[in-house]
Design an enzyme around this catalytic site. Structure first.
Site: not given
Length: 321
Positions: A15, A18, A21, A137, A141
């Site tokens: 990324g 981006g 990014g 997310k 994790r």
């Protein structure tokens, strides 16, 4: 997890071109003397459509690895001679990281993974596990914590203090009612009564703070680093915008947290693409970025970050460009 902590020297970035990014990549390149190898993994399409950025990276000695991010063999090849993986992919690719993590855990050379966090703390409190924007997310994790041979760092930054479209210091993609700061028309919509505190990080500082996390491998190891540029309110942001745009008062309206929540509910029911933004704005308005302390000090990041004045000045340039 590994018994000793080695300083990251050979980096691979997903990324890299981006929104955030590119800031992260530029910050790493600016500190390239600290690393032995910097590479990005990108698609052939990105190489063609973002040729100017790619050429700049090549000129700085960055290796360009082209491939399909959903192809395990391409990713495994990219991991060769890499010790640290940094992901900055957008929300549409968050879940793809689960496979990247699995492959990294199997590679004896890869020691640490920085997943694409750079936002709201998804484990802030008991309610966090049920928030819709957090679900992918949360899976990432869980995958990292289940890894047997891989260290990690979660860089938690809160919302971006930048003026690009849809960001907090910019015009609102979800409509004015979700909060916005419009430089050209000198108008703003503030959340609540305008005095709700929110912790912000500029995208430039996301890059700086990630580099500092790389340079402090022990201090950042297996932690959710809660970092920021500054904490402020909508009223203070507005005051700074007014000051830097001639001193005249802007036209101001307000959206209560209750009305924000109603709009959020309707957005999800209607399946609109900006429903996530309503949820995040509500989380921020409710204090979901406020912590007992920030972790900048752990990585020597207290004195290098932007101020509110810096963020507003940059946002004005972005909006008037």
């Amino acid at each position: 997890m590994s018994a000793s902590v080695n300083a990251p020297k050979k980096l691979l970035i997903f990324g890299a071109s981006g929104l955030v990014g590119s800031r992260i990549t530029k910050a790493i390149v600016q500190n390239k003397k600290s690393f032995d190898r910097i590479a990005i993994f990108t698609s052939p399409n990105t190489v063609q459509t973002k040729g100017e950025f790619i050429d700049w990276l090549k000129g700085e000695g960055v290796e360009i690895i082209q491939g399909d991010a959903t192809n395990a063999e391409d990713v495994k090849k990219a991991y060769k001679d890499i010790d640290t993986v940094i992901s900055a992919v957008g929300r549409n690719a968050i879940e793809t990281q689960v496979e990247w993590i699995r492959l990294a855990d199997q590679d004896p050379g890869v020691q640490r993974f920085f997943p694409s966090e750079y936002g709201t703390d998804i484990e802030y409190g008991p309610k966090s596990i049920d928030e819709k924007p957090h679900q992918k997310k949360i899976k990432v994790r869980a995958a990292i914590r289940a890894a047997k041979n891989l260290d990690h760092t979660f860089l938690v930054t809160g919302p971006y203090a930048d003026g690009d479209g849809g960001l907090y210091f910019g015009t609102g993609r979800a409509g004015k009612e979700a909060g916005h700061f419009d430089v050209k028309n000198k108008e703003a919509t503030l959340l609540g009564d305008g005095n709700l505190k929110v912790s912000f990080t500029t995208m430039n500082d996301v890059g700086k703070l990630l580099v500092l996390a790389l340079l402090h491998p022990e201090e950042s190891r297996n932690k959710a680093l809660k970092v920021n540029s500054f904490t402020t309110t909508d009223r203070e942001i507005l005051s700074e915008f007014e000051k830097q745009t001639g001193g005249e008062p802007w036209k101001v309206s307000y959206t209560s947290v209750a009305d924000l929540e109603k709009s959020e509910k309707k957005a999800w029911e209607d399946g609109v693409p900006y429903a996530t933004l309503f949820t995040l704005k509500r989380i921020w308005a409710e204090g979901g970025t406020l912590y007992e302390k920030r972790d900048n000090y752990l990585i020597d990041g207290e004195s290098v970050v932007d101020t509110l004045q810096d963020a507003v000045a940059r946002s004005i340039k972005v909006q008037t460009a």
